[in-house]
Design an enzyme around this catalytic site. Structure first.
Site, PDB file in Angstrom:
ATOM      1  CE1 TYR A  38      -3.739  -2.145   5.227  1.00  0.00           C
ATOM      2  CE2 TYR A  38      -3.113   0.118   4.752  1.00  0.00           C
ATOM      3  CZ  TYR A  38      -3.534  -1.123   4.319  1.00  0.00           C
ATOM      4  OH  TYR A  38      -3.747  -1.342   2.978  1.00  0.00           O
ATOM      5  CB  SER A  47      -0.888   0.005   1.256  1.00  0.00           C
ATOM      6  OG  SER A  47      -1.538   1.254   1.417  1.00  0.00           O
TER       7      SER A  47
END
Length: 261
Positions: A164, A148
């Site tokens: 995350y 990501s």
């Protein structure tokens, strides 16, 4: 060799985790449309049944295994059953992931562990098994990790996702380190780093902040859609990408190119 044949995956087999919806299903569609035989996995059988029916309606050879990629015994079962049912795995897409929103000072430790177990430990375990049992002996493999842009920098002010972000930063360097180790086996290891795409994981953020406000951060003025990962995934999975390894490709409308994010 024609350009089209460089992207042909006929005769190849792909395992896609988190493949029942969202980005994983989008990648599965691309690999299947290029001719790959698919095994998709996620936790929920009902979601997988619907996804496989969707893929088969497109003429794609697909099947499923329900498994929790954060649990070591499930990862072992997923690897073993995949190899038993479809044979050697040529393409592994590590897409399964989780997030948790909380300020760093209040972030629950069990939530931190949940994110790390799935996003980092699960990827390591499955990649190790598929590599050892399928790719290394045959001196061939394509590994695609879904990272990501959250692993490339910090958060915008409207997001508190330190676990995350940290996990995706680990995926980025896992990709680079493994590419250096396994290149001698003819295995490429690359990562996609998506920006904001509509998904179950991002729904809350998009509803809170607004799609237009999120899109305004991107030079292209838009968020990702149901097609935007397909070409990049196919490049990494096919002969067209045979000389590309250890790379992180941001698919984010240019967000990561903006100074200061």
């Amino acid at each position: 060799m024609s350009v089209n044949s460089l992207f042909d995956l006929t005769g190849r087999t792909a395992l896609v985790t988190g493949g029942s919806r969202g980005l994983g299903l989008q990648i599965a569609e691309a690999l299947g449309a290029a001719g790959a035989k698919l095994m998709i996995s996620s936790r929920k059988s009902q979601d997988l049944e619907q996804a496989v029916a969707h893929l088969q309606d497109q003429g794609i050879d697909a099947r499923w295994i329900a498994a929790d990629a954060s649990r070591e015994e499930d990862v072992q079962r997923l690897a073993d059953e995949t190899l038993q049912r479809v044979g050697p795995v040529d393409i592994l897409v590590n897409n399964a992931g989780a997030t948790w929103g909380a300020p760093a000072e209040d972030h629950p430790v069990d939530a931190w562990d949940k994110v790390m177990n799935l996003n980092v430990r699960g990827i390591f375990l499955l990649t190790q098994l598929i590599g050892r049992k399928s790719m290394i002996p045959r001196r061939y493999g394509r590994i695609i990790n879904v990272a990501s842009i959250a692993g490339l920098g910090g958060n915008p002010p409207f997001m508190n996702t330190i676990a995350y972000n940290t996990s995706k930063g680990a995926v980025v360097n896992f990709t680079r380190a493994l590419a250096c180790e396994w290149g001698r086996y003819g295995i490429t290891v690359n990562a996609l780093a998506p920006g904001m795409f509509p998904s179950k994981m991002t729904r809350g953020t998009l509803e809170k902040v607004g799609v237009d406000n999120v899109a305004a951060h991107a030079p292209l003025g838009r968020i990702g859609d149901d097609e935007d990962l397909k070409g990049a995934a196919l490049l990494f999975a096919s002969r067209a990408g045979k000389h590309i390894t250890g790379q992180i490709l941001a698919v984010d409308g240019g967000v990561s190119a903006v100074v200061g994010g």
